[in-house]
Design an enzyme around this catalytic site. Structure first.
Site, PDB file in Angstrom:
ATOM      1  CG  ASN A  64      52.814 -13.972 -44.465  1.00 49.63           C
ATOM      2  OD1 ASN A  64      52.008 -13.546 -43.579  1.00 49.63           O
ATOM      3  ND2 ASN A  64      53.864 -13.319 -44.989  1.00 49.63           N
TER       4      ASN A  64
ATOM      5  CD  GLU B 196      58.346 -13.711 -44.838  1.00 47.14           C
ATOM      6  OE1 GLU B 196      57.788 -13.070 -45.518  1.00 47.14           O
ATOM      7  OE2 GLU B 196      59.309 -13.097 -44.257  1.00 47.14           O
TER       8      GLU B 196
ATOM      9  CB  CYS C  20      51.209 -18.917 -48.571  1.00 44.80           C
ATOM     10  SG  CYS C  20      52.480 -18.671 -49.569  1.00 44.80           S
TER      11      CYS C  20
ATOM     12  CD  GLU D  38      47.065 -17.368 -49.532  1.00 48.64           C
ATOM     13  OE1 GLU D  38      47.008 -16.565 -50.412  1.00 48.64           O
ATOM     14  OE2 GLU D  38      47.995 -17.509 -48.781  1.00 48.64           O
TER      15      GLU D  38
ATOM     16  CB  CYS E 219      51.668 -18.232 -54.518  1.00 48.70           C
ATOM     17  SG  CYS E 219      51.856 -19.538 -53.258  1.00 48.70           S
TER      18      CYS E 219
ATOM     19  CB  CYS F  70      48.171 -20.837 -52.164  1.00 49.20           C
ATOM     20  SG  CYS F  70      49.380 -20.695 -50.611  1.00 49.20           S
TER      21      CYS F  70
END
Length: 135
Positions: A42, A44, A53, A55, A86, A89
């Site tokens: 990830n 940010e 993210c 993934e 999430c 993703c």
């Protein structure tokens, strides 16, 4: 590839996470049908909306290298429990491999394996763009 090996690669990728805001690192390892593995973490951003993210990072890396068919994705977060992809993703993964195997690891060495269909039972596909008949 063995599920534990793929999870270890996801755990290793987690170490590269840039997560100064959530302090929650996530790593992913994506196995392609050709046998290649792409990892992601990830990343940010202060605006939050620009965050990516683990993934999706792995998927985008694979696609940018010409790989679009995936066998499995392993995900490992910083918590003791399982970290599930999430919704965004899940939808991105479904674009390329709706039948992918999702491998999750927890902090105690336990493994949970799901199908993407289990996690996203009514994904939106390109065919849905042309469905004029409604639901």
């Amino acid at each position: 590839m063995d599920e534990r090996k793929l999870l270890q690669l996801a755990s290793d990728a987690r170490n590269n996470s840039y997560s100064p805001y959530s302090k929650f690192r996530v790593g992913a390892a994506l196995l392609t049908k050709s046998g290649k593995v792409f990892t992601g973490c990830n990343v940010e951003n202060a605006t939050y909306g620009a965050t990516c993210c683990a993934e999706r990072t792995a998927v985008y890396k694979a696609v940018s290298e010409g790989e679009k068919e995936f066998e499995a994705i392993a995900v490992r977060g910083d918590n003791d429990g399982f970290t599930f992809p999430c919704g965004i993703c899940r939808q991105v993964i479904a674009e390329f491999s709706p039948s992918i195997k999702v491998i999750l690891g927890d902090g105690n060495g336990n493994i949970k394996i799901c199908s993407l269909d289990d996690l996203l039972p009514h994904a939106f596909y390109k065919e849905d763009l042309y469905n004029k008949g409604g639901s």
